[in-house]
Scaffold this motif. Structure first.
Motif, PDB file in Angstrom:
ATOM      1  N   LYS A   1       6.034  -6.590  -4.158  1.00 47.94           N
ATOM      2  CA  LYS A   1       5.748  -5.165  -4.356  1.00 47.94           C
ATOM      3  C   LYS A   1       6.237  -4.689  -5.718  1.00 47.94           C
ATOM      4  CE  LYS A   1       5.604  -3.869   0.519  1.00 47.94           C
ATOM      5  NZ  LYS A   1       6.170  -3.038   1.619  1.00 47.94           N
ATOM      6  N   SER A   2       7.415  -5.158  -6.112  1.00 41.14           N
ATOM      7  CA  SER A   2       7.969  -4.794  -7.412  1.00 41.14           C
ATOM      8  C   SER A   2       7.088  -5.327  -8.541  1.00 41.14           C
ATOM      9  CB  SER A   2       9.393  -5.338  -7.542  1.00 41.14           C
ATOM     10  OG  SER A   2       9.921  -5.087  -8.822  1.00 41.14           O
ATOM     11  N   TYR A   3       6.604  -6.543  -8.380  1.00 37.94           N
ATOM     12  CA  TYR A   3       5.740  -7.134  -9.401  1.00 37.94           C
ATOM     13  C   TYR A   3       4.462  -6.306  -9.567  1.00 37.94           C
ATOM     14  CZ  TYR A   3       3.044 -10.507 -12.069  1.00 37.94           C
ATOM     15  OH  TYR A   3       2.292 -11.098 -13.056  1.00 37.94           O
ATOM     16  N   LEU A   4       3.850  -5.924  -8.465  1.00 39.23           N
ATOM     17  CA  LEU A   4       2.623  -5.124  -8.524  1.00 39.23           C
ATOM     18  C   LEU A   4       2.862  -3.775  -9.197  1.00 39.23           C
ATOM     19  CD1 LEU A   4       1.111  -5.881  -4.997  1.00 39.23           C
ATOM     20  CD2 LEU A   4       0.010  -6.363  -7.193  1.00 39.23           C
TER      21      LEU A   4
ATOM     22  N   ASN B   1       2.590 -11.902   5.174  1.00 43.38           N
ATOM     23  CA  ASN B   1       3.879 -12.111   4.505  1.00 43.38           C
ATOM     24  C   ASN B   1       4.028 -11.304   3.217  1.00 43.38           C
ATOM     25  OD1 ASN B   1       5.455 -13.726   6.189  1.00 43.38           O
ATOM     26  ND2 ASN B   1       4.452 -15.603   5.520  1.00 43.38           N
ATOM     27  N   THR B   2       3.381 -10.125   3.182  1.00 43.93           N
ATOM     28  CA  THR B   2       3.528  -9.237   2.024  1.00 43.93           C
ATOM     29  C   THR B   2       4.026  -7.852   2.431  1.00 43.93           C
ATOM     30  OG1 THR B   2       1.227  -8.466   2.154  1.00 43.93           O
ATOM     31  CG2 THR B   2       1.673 -10.395   0.754  1.00 43.93           C
ATOM     32  N   GLY B   3       4.336  -7.686   3.710  1.00 41.08           N
ATOM     33  CA  GLY B   3       4.765  -6.367   4.172  1.00 41.08           C
ATOM     34  C   GLY B   3       3.621  -5.390   4.316  1.00 41.08           C
ATOM     35  N   GLY B   4       2.406  -5.908   4.592  1.00 36.01           N
ATOM     36  CA  GLY B   4       1.264  -5.034   4.864  1.00 36.01           C
ATOM     37  C   GLY B   4       0.382  -4.745   3.673  1.00 36.01           C
ATOM     38  N   LEU B   5       0.570  -5.416   2.549  1.00 38.44           N
ATOM     39  CA  LEU B   5      -0.264  -5.184   1.375  1.00 38.44           C
ATOM     40  C   LEU B   5      -1.677  -5.729   1.599  1.00 38.44           C
ATOM     41  CD1 LEU B   5       2.250  -6.193  -1.450  1.00 38.44           C
ATOM     42  CD2 LEU B   5       1.714  -3.881  -0.634  1.00 38.44           C
ATOM     43  N   LYS B   6      -2.654  -5.094   0.948  1.00 38.80           N
ATOM     44  CA  LYS B   6      -4.051  -5.490   1.119  1.00 38.80           C
ATOM     45  C   LYS B   6      -4.686  -5.844  -0.222  1.00 38.80           C
ATOM     46  CE  LYS B   6      -5.129  -2.500   5.116  1.00 38.80           C
ATOM     47  NZ  LYS B   6      -6.023  -1.432   5.596  1.00 38.80           N
TER      48      LYS B   6
END
Length: 342
Positions: free
Chosen positions: A107-110, A68-73
């Motif tokens: 993603k924006s937060y990161l 649920n992060t769009g593929g982030l690891k």
């Protein structure tokens, strides 16, 4: 085993404690849970996050896709997902309800905030310490020994929760496992009232077989399940392995379906159940026999893993494989001797 035997109730409670749902690999989810709970205490989105983690946590999280992060690891994505979009009340399903808009926010937060990772101080094998900062407010939260065990919550220097000393590899707070033995487990599985375990184990069968089917139906990870089936055929010995591998591939690659874990691990939960389910179907045994066999596999897996600890260099899926093998012997008519030898 009579219901008046205290071990009978211990075994049921152990199953309740161990067979819980989780979405994704349990170590990144534990980090997300810690961050979500810390954000709840902080009361607003943090400006920066520090994650201090023990070596085995870092090893288990660094390359895993966070669902649920769009593929982030990795660790940074796990912490950001929990802080931005986590629901701490869902525990190991903390990021199961993330919306598409929230995925963009993660993603924006990161991209715009500091999320730093450092080794945890000390030698506790399972240790996660998250520190969230927003303005003059700081929240520090620690999870140790197992995935949901919050042992410290501190806000602006004030201790809000503290649960005593942390002992590496302890399972404090869980039902005492010293009552477990292969003989006692076999006795319990053969004689228990099936209704006492049915709801717990049936959910495991439903969830874990479903993600195994998903892994076989679509492209996930290295597609080990599909490769086994395509190159070695559809014999039950191959199919049992292929289905378990497919479930693991899907789970470790960010599939957003929940898994019922065993000994704190989704891969162990899959390994302890899916091959046994596949053999039960092949042998056309009754549904009750399947339930008893999966219960046997689960309890044997927990028993073998208890002395090793929640995290170790040793892969716990080996214990689950032994449990599944013993349960398959049971489905083929084996008694205590055959199960113990397996």
């Amino acid at each position: 085993m009579e219901k008046t035997d205290q071990r009978y109730h211990h075994f049921i409670q152990i199953l309740r404690e161990e067979l819980v749902p989780a979405m994704g690999c349990t170590e990144p989810i534990a980090i997300a849970y810690a961050a979500a709970k810390a954000r709840e205490v902080l009361g607003r989105l943090p400006e920066r996050i520090l994650v201090e983690a023990s070596g085995n946590i870092i090893k288990n999280v660094k390359s895993v896709v966070v669902p649920n992060t769009g593929g982030l690891k990795g660790i940074e994505a796990s912490a950001a997902a929990g802080a931005v979009a986590g629901d701490a009340g869902k525990i190991l399903e903390v990021i199961s309800q993330v919306t598409d808009a929230q995925k963009k926010e993660i993603k924006s937060y990161l991209a715009g905030h500091e999320v730093r990772v450092a080794p945890a101080p000390g030698d506790v094998v399972f240790d996660i310490i998250v520190t969230l900062v927003a303005g003059a407010d700081t929240v520090r939260l620690r999870i140790a020994d197992y995935h949901t065990n919050i042992v410290l919550i501190e806000k602006n220097g004030e201790i809000l929760l503290e649960s005593g000393n942390v002992v590496s590899d302890s399972a404090s707070g869980l039902t005492d496992r010293s009552c477990m033995s292969v003989e006692a487990i076999v006795d319990f599985v053969n004689t228990c009232d099936i209704e006492d375990v049915q709801d717990i184990v049936q959910r495991q069968i439903d969830y874990n077989y479903a993600i195994a089917q998903e892994g076989m139906a679509h492209d996930w990870g290295a597609n080990i399940g599909k490769v086994l089936r395509q190159h070695y055929g559809d014999d039950i010995k191959i199919r049992a392995r292929a289905m378990a591998a497919a479930g693991s591939d899907a789970r470790m690659s960010g599939c957003e379906m929940p898994v019922i874990i065993v000994s704190g691990s989704g891969n162990q939960g899959i390994t302890a159940s899916v091959p046994v389910i596949e053999y039960a179907k092949e042998l056309q045994v009754s549904h009750e026999a399947m339930l008893r066999a999966v219960t046997l596999s689960d309890l044997l897996t927990i028993h073998m893993k208890t002395g090793i600890g929640r995290l170790s260099a040793y892969c716990g899926a080996v214990s689950a494989g032994c449990g599944a093998g013993a349960a398959i012997a049971y489905l083929n008519g084996g008694g205590f001797t055959e199960i113990a030898h397996t």
